[in-house]
Design an enzyme around this catalytic site. Structure first.
Site, PDB file in Angstrom:
ATOM      1  CE1 TYR A 113      -3.865   2.247   0.407  1.00 46.61           C
ATOM      2  CE2 TYR A 113      -2.395   3.483   1.836  1.00 46.61           C
ATOM      3  CZ  TYR A 113      -3.551   3.408   1.091  1.00 46.61           C
ATOM      4  OH  TYR A 113      -4.394   4.484   1.030  1.00 46.61           O
ATOM      5  CD1 TRP A 115      -1.428   7.664  -1.366  1.00 50.31           C
ATOM      6  CD2 TRP A 115      -1.101   9.648  -2.373  1.00 50.31           C
ATOM      7  NE1 TRP A 115      -2.570   8.418  -1.227  1.00 50.31           N
ATOM      8  CE2 TRP A 115      -2.394   9.627  -1.829  1.00 50.31           C
ATOM      9  CE3 TRP A 115      -0.680  10.796  -3.035  1.00 50.31           C
ATOM     10  CZ2 TRP A 115      -3.278  10.718  -1.942  1.00 50.31           C
ATOM     11  CZ3 TRP A 115      -1.544  11.865  -3.147  1.00 50.31           C
ATOM     12  CH2 TRP A 115      -2.842  11.824  -2.611  1.00 50.31           C
TER      13      TRP A 115
HETATM   14  N1  LIG Z   1      -2.363   8.172  12.208  1.00 49.48           N
HETATM   15  C1  LIG Z   1      -2.715   8.227  10.933  1.00 49.48           C
HETATM   16  N2  LIG Z   1      -2.120   7.396  10.045  1.00 49.48           N
HETATM   17  C2  LIG Z   1      -2.453   7.467   8.752  1.00 49.48           C
HETATM   18  C3  LIG Z   1      -3.422   8.377   8.290  1.00 49.48           C
HETATM   19  C4  LIG Z   1      -4.039   9.228   9.243  1.00 49.48           C
HETATM   20  O1  LIG Z   1      -4.915  10.064   8.915  1.00 49.48           O
HETATM   21  N3  LIG Z   1      -3.642   9.148  10.545  1.00 49.48           N
HETATM   22  N4  LIG Z   1      -3.745   8.415   6.964  1.00 49.48           N
HETATM   23  C5  LIG Z   1      -3.549   7.197   6.193  1.00 49.48           C
HETATM   24  C6  LIG Z   1      -3.694   7.441   4.759  1.00 49.48           C
HETATM   25  S1  LIG Z   1      -5.197   8.112   4.278  1.00 49.48           S
HETATM   26  C7  LIG Z   1      -2.757   7.104   3.849  1.00 49.48           C
HETATM   27  S2  LIG Z   1      -3.128   7.264   2.182  1.00 49.48           S
HETATM   28  C8  LIG Z   1      -1.457   6.550   4.250  1.00 49.48           C
HETATM   29  C9  LIG Z   1      -0.289   7.033   3.374  1.00 49.48           C
HETATM   30  O2  LIG Z   1       0.779   6.161   3.485  1.00 49.48           O
HETATM   31  P1  LIG Z   1       1.821   5.947   2.286  1.00 49.48           P
HETATM   32  O3  LIG Z   1       1.155   6.120   0.984  1.00 49.48           O
HETATM   33  O4  LIG Z   1       2.539   4.685   2.549  1.00 49.48           O
HETATM   34  O5  LIG Z   1       2.796   7.181   2.528  1.00 49.48           O
HETATM   35  P2  LIG Z   1       3.866   7.854   1.579  1.00 49.48           P
HETATM   36  O6  LIG Z   1       4.754   8.637   2.459  1.00 49.48           O
HETATM   37  O7  LIG Z   1       3.194   8.586   0.482  1.00 49.48           O
HETATM   38  O8  LIG Z   1       4.672   6.610   1.005  1.00 49.48           O
HETATM   39  C10 LIG Z   1       5.035   6.467  -0.330  1.00 49.48           C
HETATM   40  C11 LIG Z   1       6.460   5.940  -0.380  1.00 49.48           C
HETATM   41  O9  LIG Z   1       6.788   5.683  -1.746  1.00 49.48           O
HETATM   42  C12 LIG Z   1       8.116   6.148  -1.995  1.00 49.48           C
HETATM   43  N5  LIG Z   1       8.261   6.391  -3.429  1.00 49.48           N
HETATM   44  C13 LIG Z   1       7.988   7.536  -4.105  1.00 49.48           C
HETATM   45  N6  LIG Z   1       8.259   7.381  -5.401  1.00 49.48           N
HETATM   46  C14 LIG Z   1       8.707   6.116  -5.565  1.00 49.48           C
HETATM   47  C15 LIG Z   1       9.142   5.357  -6.699  1.00 49.48           C
HETATM   48  O10 LIG Z   1       9.158   5.808  -7.828  1.00 49.48           O
HETATM   49  N7  LIG Z   1       9.519   4.068  -6.476  1.00 49.48           N
HETATM   50  C16 LIG Z   1       9.513   3.518  -5.233  1.00 49.48           C
HETATM   51  N8  LIG Z   1       9.907   2.242  -5.119  1.00 49.48           N
HETATM   52  N9  LIG Z   1       9.111   4.212  -4.147  1.00 49.48           N
HETATM   53  C17 LIG Z   1       8.713   5.485  -4.318  1.00 49.48           C
HETATM   54  C18 LIG Z   1       8.244   7.376  -1.138  1.00 49.48           C
HETATM   55  O11 LIG Z   1       9.590   7.715  -0.926  1.00 49.48           O
HETATM   56  C19 LIG Z   1       7.490   6.943   0.125  1.00 49.48           C
HETATM   57  O12 LIG Z   1       8.350   6.339   1.049  1.00 49.48           O
HETATM   58  O13 LIG Z   1      -1.197   6.883   5.624  1.00 49.48           O
HETATM   59  C20 LIG Z   1      -2.252   6.454   6.483  1.00 49.48           C
HETATM   60  N10 LIG Z   1      -1.849   6.611   7.857  1.00 49.48           N
HETATM   61  N1  LIG Z   2      -0.741  18.345   2.274  1.00 48.52           N
HETATM   62  C1  LIG Z   2      -1.253  17.109   2.257  1.00 48.52           C
HETATM   63  N2  LIG Z   2      -2.417  16.867   1.596  1.00 48.52           N
HETATM   64  C2  LIG Z   2      -2.955  15.616   1.627  1.00 48.52           C
HETATM   65  C3  LIG Z   2      -2.288  14.541   2.251  1.00 48.52           C
HETATM   66  C4  LIG Z   2      -1.058  14.830   2.917  1.00 48.52           C
HETATM   67  O1  LIG Z   2      -0.432  13.939   3.512  1.00 48.52           O
HETATM   68  N3  LIG Z   2      -0.588  16.108   2.895  1.00 48.52           N
HETATM   69  N4  LIG Z   2      -2.831  13.272   2.210  1.00 48.52           N
HETATM   70  C5  LIG Z   2      -3.843  12.980   1.194  1.00 48.52           C
HETATM   71  C6  LIG Z   2      -4.580  11.754   1.536  1.00 48.52           C
HETATM   72  S1  LIG Z   2      -3.809  10.258   1.257  1.00 48.52           S
HETATM   73  C7  LIG Z   2      -5.837  11.748   2.004  1.00 48.52           C
HETATM   74  S2  LIG Z   2      -6.635  10.255   2.310  1.00 48.52           S
HETATM   75  C8  LIG Z   2      -6.553  12.997   2.262  1.00 48.52           C
HETATM   76  C9  LIG Z   2      -7.200  12.919   3.637  1.00 48.52           C
HETATM   77  O2  LIG Z   2      -8.063  13.948   3.868  1.00 48.52           O
HETATM   78  P1  LIG Z   2      -8.770  14.016   5.328  1.00 48.52           P
HETATM   79  O3  LIG Z   2      -9.213  12.669   5.721  1.00 48.52           O
HETATM   80  O4  LIG Z   2      -9.770  15.085   5.324  1.00 48.52           O
HETATM   81  O5  LIG Z   2      -7.525  14.509   6.178  1.00 48.52           O
HETATM   82  P2  LIG Z   2      -7.225  14.700   7.703  1.00 48.52           P
HETATM   83  O6  LIG Z   2      -6.223  15.795   7.733  1.00 48.52           O
HETATM   84  O7  LIG Z   2      -6.868  13.417   8.333  1.00 48.52           O
HETATM   85  O8  LIG Z   2      -8.570  15.166   8.405  1.00 48.52           O
HETATM   86  C10 LIG Z   2      -9.186  16.413   8.185  1.00 48.52           C
HETATM   87  C11 LIG Z   2      -9.670  16.983   9.485  1.00 48.52           C
HETATM   88  O9  LIG Z   2     -10.640  16.156  10.094  1.00 48.52           O
HETATM   89  C12 LIG Z   2     -10.730  16.575  11.440  1.00 48.52           C
HETATM   90  N5  LIG Z   2     -11.204  15.506  12.307  1.00 48.52           N
HETATM   91  C13 LIG Z   2     -10.524  14.460  12.805  1.00 48.52           C
HETATM   92  N6  LIG Z   2     -11.322  13.723  13.613  1.00 48.52           N
HETATM   93  C14 LIG Z   2     -12.521  14.323  13.611  1.00 48.52           C
HETATM   94  C15 LIG Z   2     -13.769  14.055  14.241  1.00 48.52           C
HETATM   95  O10 LIG Z   2     -13.937  13.069  14.964  1.00 48.52           O
HETATM   96  N7  LIG Z   2     -14.797  14.896  13.964  1.00 48.52           N
HETATM   97  C16 LIG Z   2     -14.673  15.974  13.165  1.00 48.52           C
HETATM   98  N8  LIG Z   2     -15.736  16.717  12.928  1.00 48.52           N
HETATM   99  N9  LIG Z   2     -13.496  16.273  12.581  1.00 48.52           N
HETATM  100  C17 LIG Z   2     -12.446  15.457  12.786  1.00 48.52           C
HETATM  101  C18 LIG Z   2      -9.340  16.972  11.854  1.00 48.52           C
HETATM  102  O11 LIG Z   2      -9.386  18.186  12.573  1.00 48.52           O
HETATM  103  C19 LIG Z   2      -8.583  17.060  10.543  1.00 48.52           C
HETATM  104  O12 LIG Z   2      -7.819  18.242  10.432  1.00 48.52           O
HETATM  105  O13 LIG Z   2      -5.667  14.119   2.225  1.00 48.52           O
HETATM  106  C20 LIG Z   2      -4.828  14.122   1.061  1.00 48.52           C
HETATM  107  N10 LIG Z   2      -4.158  15.397   1.006  1.00 48.52           N
HETATM  108 MO   LIG Z   3      -5.063   8.558   1.954  1.00 47.74          MO
END
Ligand SMILES: Nc1nc2c(c(=O)[nH]1)N[C@H]1C(S)=C(S)[C@@H](COP(=O)(O)OP(=O)(O)OC[C@H]3O[C@@H](n4cnc5c(=O)[nH]c(N)nc54)[C@H](O)[C@@H]3O)O[C@H]1N2
Ligand SMILES: Nc1nc2c(c(=O)[nH]1)N[C@H]1C(S)=C(S)[C@@H](COP(=O)(O)OP(=O)(O)OC[C@H]3O[C@@H](n4cnc5c(=O)[nH]c(N)nc54)[C@H](O)[C@@H]3O)O[C@H]1N2
Ligand SMILES: [Mo]
Length: 770
Positions: A113, A115
């Protein structure tokens, strides 16, 4: 005198022009046409040429000397030995072959998993899965961390999982129509910086300001004030975290009590309202979910709940709920309840009304999807029907052969011997990292491809250095953006890196499947193939794209396509001709299918269930603060944490943790102090930031600071020097239905650190022998 060269390119943070001088990227310059480009582009040059790039294939010493399974407890702590590319590829090919022959292909975990990077040919996870399919298959991770809970729930309620992933009412149908926008979790500009696959125009800021100027009022329902742009002058309802379902029930009860629920809409378009209504009014459990009841849970005054319900009924009201709300325990409930509340208002299917999910969570939410689908590399036929819900990885590694429930099925965890990761960072993204560290010792072999020495790369047995996008040619595209980008190689592969594609082609060759894997195409052959097949599909919709040579020469093409969409408008117009794909064809406020699963953690209609960890639970006497581990403003997950924008945002050399000044004062914490955030699962150091934008009782520590435990081989939860919140988060499925991650249901305590274990070390390469 040298002159700068420029190349078209794109990234998850937006399109840019790569400016190269003397073989080095010196600037990622946003397009003039992007009204609000992401500041994150500034971090790209430094990361491409960083000394954290992996410079050669490397093998963990014990694994190299003693073979698979040797001292797995030393993963992350032991030195690496660099080897030649041929040696590394021979080792990986032989090990894949050993595992599939001895244990079967399902013993290979290739969920991988993450991005990865923008660029549809070199998408690392897709490349890995395509390769593993050619050698007989693998165990996959199904769904996403982003919105996996909703993907499981929505088919039961509205018949379509795409309603969480961009199938929304578009901007043009909100503008001039919506008079009240109630945003649960806000509509953050922070997260709208990013779009998987790339984005050419960041429009959210302008479009929302435009709506505000023409009279839309915004209500931000969130523990954080800055989840909605302050320039919109929003009203802030600072509820307790994880209590949205109770608040929505209080709103629903008020509508029902005051005769404001649209009974005609409910009768014609929904199924099971009567059953839900008995629960709402307390007839089934003796507890009416009125505004006073809701106030006691969510911490907002009763009169504000009543007032909001009345205004929602009086206005053309658009309800949005962020993805974050379903990354919490019982995360199915706020989603189901959002739809129920919108149904009671009776505005679903009308311009400017109803509900949508995910506004603000991606840069292109609110744009209509291209009719022909965006280019993506085929992963080939799946040869092995083995998968887990993606966020159950520690459960799987710890409990091979044991059974679990998921969406009405009883399933069994496979026995994993080899973990293969390319394009993701589980030591960033998974919950309860101390638990994952222990589970990670179970497999015999871990292979990782990475450009950088991330925490996951450090915990591999064999690490293979991958190129970044700037070092290769590719096609940039995403399904709601109008620009296809010719991503041109701008710099040479750094140090010893190879493209993921070249690495897999080398393995395929050793395993006798080179022809099937490469289809006889080289890199440019694949770029051309993806472009040409996209062009053909576009033509079927009368959209003309230039030929490949013209596209590549110009550097980009703009797809001429305009469309606006009102979610469920067809269904509203004629529910018989356009039924939903639910058993009744209607919106299922009560689902007989879900009820039939018999899950007490996700019964047949939306209910308020108390999470294990929230302000009202017994644990709050020990750990009184609710942790919001939201997405970072200064990077994308763990990507670009080594970049200049993320580094400049650190406080006391650590990830900033924001807390309310009143909570800080009670604990003697000052702005900028080195603090320890802790609970029963672990401890992290962070730099304190006092902020009125944070509700009292809540602390906010963004995800993505590279995990940096003081002693990486300790099993008792060595403190993390850097501030990765996943050391603290809980690792339970949302419910047996969705089995999504529950990161946002976590309690912690915070104090001034009494000991400084020294500066962050994870931003320097680990020990390795050349
Ligand atoms: N506590 C908490 N945890 C969360 C979340 C949260 O809201 N709270 N959000 C979750 C969500 S929504 C998501 S999507 C995940 C994200 O989790 P990930 O998608 O695993 O996070 P990234 O840091 O984007 O990891 C992508 C990795 O790919 C590598 N990469 C980039 N380009 C290339 C390439 O060309 N080749 C290879 N081999 N590698 C490459 C980057 O260096 C990086 O290490 O985290 C989740 N974890
Ligand atoms: N700059 C930047 N942009 C991103 C990403 C990133 O890593 N960096 N990640 C991307 C990815 S993979 C995803 S999935 C999306 C995720 O997009 P979201 O899921 O919207 O992202 P979060 O920042 O986890 O959450 C948004 C807000 O929800 C609020 N929140 C948390 N818990 C609760 C609750 O119980 N109730 C209410 N009402 N609010 C709550 C928090 O205050 C938080 O700031 O963002 C994407 N965009
Ligand atoms: Mo995500």
């Amino acid at each position: 005198m040298t002159s700068d060269r420029t190349y078209p390119h794109t990234s998850h943070w937006g399109s840019f022009t790569a400016v190269v001088r003397d073989g080095r990227l010196i600037e990622a310059r946003p397009p003039a046409a992007d009204p609000d480009p992401s500041p994150l582009l500034a971090s790209i040059p430094g990361t491409v040429h960083s000394d954290l790039r992996i410079t050669a294939p490397a093998v963990r010493r014990s694994w190299l000397e003693q073979g698979p399974g040797a001292h797995p407890d030393r993963r992350g702590a032991e030195e690496f030995v660099e080897v030649a590319w041929d040696t590394a590829l021979d080792l990986v090919a032989a090990e894949l072959d050993r595992v599939r022959t001895t244990h079967g292909n399902q013993a290979i975990f290739g969920g991988s998993y993450g991005w990865s990077s923008a660029g549809r040919v070199h998408h690392a996870k897709t490349q890995l899965q395509r390769f593993l399919n050619t050698i007989g298959g693998f165990t996959d991770g199904r769904g996403t961390y982003s919105f996996g809970t909703a993907t499981a729930l929505l088919p039961h309620v509205v018949g379509d999982p795409a309603m969480v992933s961009g199938e929304v009412t578009t901007w043009g149908r909100l503008e001039g129509a919506t008079t009240l926008w109630v945003a649960f979790g806000g509509v953050p500009l922070r997260t709208a910086q990013s779009q998987s696959g790339g984005v050419s125009r960041h429009v959210q800021c302008d479009r929302m300001l435009g709506m505000s100027r023409t009279g839309t009022r915004f209500v931000n329902v969130s523990p954080l004030r800055d989840d909605l742009d302050p320039d919109l002058d929003p009203e802030w309802l600072a509820l307790r975290a994880n209590t949205d379902t109770a608040l929505m029930l209080g709103l629903a009860h008020t509508l029902e009590r005051d005769g404001l629920a649209d009974q005609q809409f409910l009768a014609r378009y929904t199924h099971g309202y009567a059953t839900f209504r008995r629960y709402l009014l307390g007839e089934s459990d003796g507890r009416p979910k009125d505004a006073a009841w809701a106030a006691g849970i969510c911490g907002l005054p009763e009169h504000r709940i009543v007032d909001l319900a009345h205004r929602m009924a009086a206005h053309r009201t658009f309800i949005t709920t962020t993805w974050s709300l379903q990354r919490a325990e019982y995360g199915e409930q706020p989603y189901w309840m959002t739809i129920t509340l919108a149904a009671m208002l009776g505005q679903i299917g009308l311009d400017g009304g109803g509900f949508s999910f995910g506004y603000g969570n991606s840069a292109t939410t609110g744009a209509a999807k291209l009719p022909f689908g965006s280019p993506s590399l085929p992963t080939g036929r799946r040869r092995c029907d083995s998968w887990i819900p993606v966020a159950r990885i520690s459960d799987m590694l710890e409990n091979p052969g044991s059974s679990y429930e998921y969406d009405g099925q009883t399933r069994t965890y496979p026995d994993i011997r080899l973990v293969y990761w390319a394009g993701g960072n589980p030591f960033h993204h998974h919950q309860d990292l101390n638990r994952l560290s222990a589970a990670w010792r179970r497999p015999e072999t871990v292979v990782v491809h990475e450009p950088w020495w991330t925490p996951t790369a450090r915990r591999a047995d064999i690490v293979l250095p991958a190129t970044s996008t700037l070092e290769r040619n590719d096609l940039g595209a995403s399904s709601r953006d109008r620009v296809l980008v010719a991503m041109k190689r701008a710099v040479e592969p750094q140090a010893g890196a190879r493209d993921d594609y070249a690495i897999f082609a080398g393995l395929a060759d050793r395993l006798g499947v080179a022809g099937e894997f490469t289809q006889g195409r080289d890199e440019m052959g694949w770029v051309r193939f993806l472009y040409d097949s996209t062009r053909e599909r576009a033509a079927e919709h009368d959209i003309r794209l230039p030929d490949f040579e013209t596209f590549w020469e110009r550097g980009e093409v703009t797809v001429e396509y305009e469309a606006e969409h009102t979610l469920l408008a067809d269904f509203r117009a004629d529910p018989v001709a356009h039924p939903l794909r639910t058993p009744t064809g209607l919106i299922e406020i009560t689902s007989d299918v879900v009820a039939g699963f018999g899950y007490d953690d996700c019964p047949g209609h939306p209910v308020w269930l108390e999470p294990r960890e929230w302000a009202g639970s017994a644990l709050a006497t020990t750990y009184p603060l609710h942790l919001i581990s939201n997405q970072p403003k200064h990077r994308l997950h763990s990507q670009l944490d080594l970049g200049e924008v993320s580094r400049a945002a650190k406080v006391a050399g650590r990830e900033p943790v924001r807390l309310n000044p009143a909570d800080a004062a009670q604990r003697g914490i000052g702005d900028g102090d080195l603090v320890e955030v802790f609970n029963g699962r672990g401890r992290v150091l962070a730099g304190a930031v006092l902020a009125d934008e944070v509700r009292a009782g809540v602390v906010q520590l963004a995800t993505g600071a590279w995990y940096d435990p003081v002693d990486p081989s300790a099993t008792d939860g060595s403190p993390d020097r850097h501030g990765n919140p996943n050391v603290l988060t809980q690792d339970f499925g949302t419910s047996r239905l969705g089995q999504g991650p529950s990161a946002h249901s976590t309690l912690v305590e915070i104090r001034v650190a009494d000991h400084d274990p020294g500066p962050v070390r994870v931003h320097t390469p680990p020990p390795h022998q050349r």
